[in-house]
Write a protein that holds these residues in place. Structure first.
Motif, PDB file in Angstrom:
ATOM      1  N   LEU A 109       0.853  -1.182   0.000  1.00  0.00           N
ATOM      2  CA  LEU A 109       0.000   0.000   0.000  1.00  0.00           C
ATOM      3  C   LEU A 109       0.888   1.229   0.000  1.00  0.00           C
ATOM      4  N   PHE A 110       0.694   2.099  -0.979  1.00  0.00           N
ATOM      5  CA  PHE A 110       1.485   3.316  -1.112  1.00  0.00           C
ATOM      6  C   PHE A 110       0.627   4.503  -0.690  1.00  0.00           C
ATOM      7  N   ARG A 111       1.141   5.295   0.216  1.00  0.00           N
ATOM      8  CA  ARG A 111       0.464   6.487   0.740  1.00  0.00           C
ATOM      9  C   ARG A 111      -0.935   6.210   1.269  1.00  0.00           C
ATOM     10  N   PRO A 112      -1.103   5.199   2.127  1.00  0.00           N
ATOM     11  CA  PRO A 112      -2.460   4.938   2.644  1.00  0.00           C
ATOM     12  C   PRO A 112      -2.926   6.101   3.524  1.00  0.00           C
ATOM     13  N   PRO A 113      -4.152   6.560   3.340  1.00  0.00           N
ATOM     14  CA  PRO A 113      -4.666   7.646   4.176  1.00  0.00           C
ATOM     15  C   PRO A 113      -4.870   7.176   5.619  1.00  0.00           C
ATOM     16  N   ALA A 114      -4.965   8.124   6.508  1.00  0.00           N
ATOM     17  CA  ALA A 114      -5.110   7.832   7.937  1.00  0.00           C
ATOM     18  C   ALA A 114      -6.303   6.917   8.204  1.00  0.00           C
ATOM     19  N   ALA A 115      -7.408   7.109   7.498  1.00  0.00           N
ATOM     20  CA  ALA A 115      -8.602   6.284   7.728  1.00  0.00           C
ATOM     21  C   ALA A 115      -8.312   4.809   7.450  1.00  0.00           C
ATOM     22  N   VAL A 116      -7.550   4.527   6.404  1.00  0.00           N
ATOM     23  CA  VAL A 116      -7.210   3.145   6.065  1.00  0.00           C
ATOM     24  C   VAL A 116      -6.266   2.572   7.117  1.00  0.00           C
ATOM     25  N   VAL A 117      -5.252   3.328   7.488  1.00  0.00           N
ATOM     26  CA  VAL A 117      -4.281   2.879   8.497  1.00  0.00           C
ATOM     27  C   VAL A 117      -4.983   2.612   9.824  1.00  0.00           C
ATOM     28  N   GLU A 118      -5.891   3.493  10.213  1.00  0.00           N
ATOM     29  CA  GLU A 118      -6.616   3.317  11.473  1.00  0.00           C
ATOM     30  C   GLU A 118      -7.439   2.037  11.478  1.00  0.00           C
ATOM     31  N   CYS A 123       3.199  -1.156   4.045  1.00  0.00           N
ATOM     32  CA  CYS A 123       2.784   0.206   3.745  1.00  0.00           C
ATOM     33  C   CYS A 123       4.020   1.071   3.493  1.00  0.00           C
ATOM     34  N   VAL A 124       3.951   1.879   2.430  1.00  0.00           N
ATOM     35  CA  VAL A 124       5.054   2.752   2.025  1.00  0.00           C
ATOM     36  C   VAL A 124       4.513   4.169   1.941  1.00  0.00           C
ATOM     37  N   GLU A 125       5.215   5.102   2.568  1.00  0.00           N
ATOM     38  CA  GLU A 125       4.758   6.488   2.566  1.00  0.00           C
ATOM     39  C   GLU A 125       5.331   7.309   1.403  1.00  0.00           C
ATOM     40  N   GLU A 126       6.491   6.916   0.888  1.00  0.00           N
ATOM     41  CA  GLU A 126       7.087   7.650  -0.221  1.00  0.00           C
ATOM     42  C   GLU A 126       7.868   6.697  -1.103  1.00  0.00           C
ATOM     43  N   ASP A 127       8.208   7.156  -2.294  1.00  0.00           N
ATOM     44  CA  ASP A 127       8.941   6.335  -3.234  1.00  0.00           C
ATOM     45  C   ASP A 127      10.274   5.900  -2.646  1.00  0.00           C
ATOM     46  N   GLU A 128      10.618   4.628  -2.905  1.00  0.00           N
ATOM     47  CA  GLU A 128      11.913   4.125  -2.469  1.00  0.00           C
ATOM     48  C   GLU A 128      12.971   4.605  -3.448  1.00  0.00           C
ATOM     49  N   ALA A 129      14.110   4.957  -2.923  1.00  0.00           N
ATOM     50  CA  ALA A 129      15.186   5.472  -3.775  1.00  0.00           C
ATOM     51  C   ALA A 129      15.857   4.362  -4.558  1.00  0.00           C
TER      52      ALA A 129
END
Length: 100
Positions: free
Chosen positions: A72-81, A94-100
């Motif tokens: 999951l890339f950039r899951p919103p708070a509602a999904v994470v909760e 879960c990934v918040e930003e692109d991997e280098a």
């Protein structure tokens, strides 16, 4: 992940609810068939219900059965909760930003 792994990112916007689940499921299965890693960009998801959760779980199960990965890339708070409330937080990568 191996350097040759095919990563496919699918952006999901708006609703991840019972109204969109069937069409979204077909889209995810098609994307999974053509990739080694399926990334679901959830940054644009504004609504999420139990059908959306069921969709994520089914996609994860399909990926595992095919020997592929899903994250999951950039899951919103509602999904994470919801995932954390149901003790499913560790079931998804879960990934918040692109991997280098």
């Amino acid at each position: 992940m191996s350097p040759a792994a095919t990563v496919r990112r699918i952006a999901l916007d708006g609703e991840l609810t019972v109204q969109s689940a069937a069409a979204t499921r077909e889209r995810l299965l098609a994307a999974l068939a053509g990739s080694d890693v399926l990334e679901l960009d959830l940054g644009g998801v504004a609504e999420f219900d139990s059908a959306g959760l069921q969709l994520l779980l089914a996609a994860r199960k399909s990926a595992q059965a095919a020997g592929k990965r899903m994250r999951l890339f950039r899951p919103p708070a509602a999904v994470v909760e919801v995932l954390e409330f149901l003790a499913l937080g560790e079931a998804f990568d879960c990934v918040e930003e692109d991997e280098a």
